[in-house]
Design an enzyme around this catalytic site. Structure first.
Site, PDB file in Angstrom:
ATOM      1  N   LYS A  81       0.794  -1.047  -0.039  1.00 43.89           N
ATOM      2  CA  LYS A  81       0.040  -0.083  -0.121  1.00 43.89           C
ATOM      3  C   LYS A  81       0.947   1.393  -0.041  1.00 43.89           C
ATOM      4  O   LYS A  81       0.605   2.250  -0.520  1.00 43.89           O
ATOM      5  CB  LYS A  81      -0.977   0.054   1.314  1.00 43.89           C
ATOM      6  CG  LYS A  81      -1.905  -0.997   1.163  1.00 43.89           C
ATOM      7  CD  LYS A  81      -3.055  -0.947   1.986  1.00 43.89           C
ATOM      8  CE  LYS A  81      -4.264  -1.954   1.593  1.00 43.89           C
ATOM      9  NZ  LYS A  81      -3.754  -3.305   1.574  1.00 43.89           N
ATOM     10  N   CYS A 100      -8.766  -6.829   5.996  1.00 43.56           N
ATOM     11  CA  CYS A 100      -9.126  -7.824   5.092  1.00 43.56           C
ATOM     12  C   CYS A 100     -10.049  -9.029   5.867  1.00 43.56           C
ATOM     13  O   CYS A 100      -9.811 -10.039   5.762  1.00 43.56           O
ATOM     14  CB  CYS A 100      -8.086  -8.547   4.128  1.00 43.56           C
ATOM     15  SG  CYS A 100      -6.491  -9.033   5.127  1.00 43.56           S
TER      16      CYS A 100
END
Length: 394
Positions: A217, A336
């Site tokens: 990220k 997640c």
């Protein structure tokens, strides 16, 4: 290897996977690699066939099977071609007895199924969590302005709402490609790319990636910022964080700084960043229930106690992140996981504990869940994620 020998190899690997799941050992991919490292006689077709059998058996069994043979017998009950491999041939498994126990088919352990139901995940959504995933790539716009020029010969698909993404068929290998070696692409699920957009990072801003890991990220943020500004990537895992600098160099992402933090002393190590960040992004450690398409045996490793520990860690990280955000800045929380206790429930508690913070819609994609958004494989064709964007009062 004969078909029977391949099946017996899969059974032996499954025994190791089951033992590792119960004892916190190595992942299935690692165990498969180790198995064949000691068996050089197995060719690439053999390895591929055995791997397919192993993962088919893992995906089919929601509960942890008693043994590898029970997992494979369960698969044979559904597939006559697999059943035919239990032929008693040399190096192959013995024939299946009529009353032989077989692993039951299912999506998840029953206790997780109950938590899914409480979190609004129905049977169809849960079943999609263990289907095979495609290979998603993030095109690095610092080095490639036109994703359409890449991997067309491999059947790459453009994603309409994510122009920097490419999707390739499951099992495609791109690590040896020139585009990968030159940093034009990174392997990153489309869902991970989507939730990173919640940072709304623009050139010149300052972003802290609090749980950066190996930096997937952070690299995406640097590209969003056109390499202008600062991305501070932090983590407590030295091994994972050490992989980021060479990845950043390959990607041409020069604005990323790294800082290794000591566990349970993160706030002290970041005291010089209080009230400075335009955005703090937390990709928090979680149960990973949204990533079972890629790691299906992970559902055998979860326990209620482990989830409780993860929930405590997530809450602690939110508390560390909040003071780092400047007045008017944003805190982006990502997991997640599809369990509300790790997602929407965490944000509800944060807002109670931190008066004066507000919320914004984090992304256009997905569906509302509490004060954030949720992505799922069935609805969004991505891994499962929860994301929220919190705003500190000025």
């Amino acid at each position: 290897m004969t078909p029977g020998a391949r099946t017996q190899a899969a059974i032996e690997i499954l025994d190791q996977v089951i033992e590792a799941a119960r004892g916190g050992g190595a992942a299935a991919d690692t165990l498969i690699a180790r198995y064949f490292a000691a068996r050089r006689y197995a060719g690439s077709k053999d390895r591929r066939a055995v791997r397919e059998l192993v993962y088919a058996a893992i995906r089919r069994a929601g509960e942890v099977p008693e043994r590898g043979r029970a997992a494979m017998v369960g698969l044979a009950r559904d597939d006559s071609a697999v059943a035919a491999m239990f032929d008693g041939s040399p190096h192959g498994p013995a024939p299946i007895a009529a009353d032989e126990p077989a692993a039951k088919a299912g999506t998840a352990p029953a206790w997780i199924g109950k938590r899914f139901k409480a979190s609004g995940i129905d049977a169809a959504e849960a079943a999609a969590l263990v289907e095979r995933a495609p290979l998603d790539l993030r095109v690095n716009l610092l080095k490639c302005a036109d994703p359409a020029t890449l991997f067309g010969d491999l059947g790459a698909e453009r994603l309409a709402d994510l122009p920097q993404a490419l999707r390739l068929p499951s099992g495609t290998s791109i690590e040896a490609s020139e585009a990968f070696r030159d940093g034009l692409v990174e392997v990153q699920d489309a869902g991970s790319q989507v939730v990173t957009l919640a940072a709304k990072a623009a050139p010149g801003v300052t972003v802290i990636d609090l749980c950066a890991g190996a930096g997937g990220k952070s690299l995406a943020l640097a590209a969003m910022m056109a390499n202008a500004g600062v991305v501070l990537a932090t983590d407590t895992d030295r091994g994972r964080l050490s992989r980021l600098p060479p990845r950043a160099e390959r990607a041409g992402a020069s604005i990323i700084e790294t800082r290794l933090l000591n566990p349970n002393a993160e706030a002290e190590a970041l005291a010089d960043w209080r009230d400075r960040a335009d955005v703090v992004l937390i990709d928090a450690p979680c149960s990973g229930t949204g990533t079972w398409r890629r790691n299906p045996e992970a559902r055998w490793r979860l326990t209620p106690t482990r989830i409780e520990r993860l929930v405590d860690t997530q809450r602690r990280l939110l508390g560390i992140a909040a003071p780092l955000v400047r007045p008017g800045g944003a805190l982006v929380y990502i997991v997640c996981s599809l369990l509300d206790e790790e997602g929407a429930g965490q944000i509800d508690r944060f807002l109670v504990d931190h008066p004066g913070w507000g919320v914004e819609e984090p992304i256009a994609q997905g569906r509302p869940r509490g004060q954030g958004k949720r992505l799922t494989p069935l609805h969004d064709a991505t891994d499962g994620f929860f994301v929220a964007r919190l705003i500190r009062a000025c």
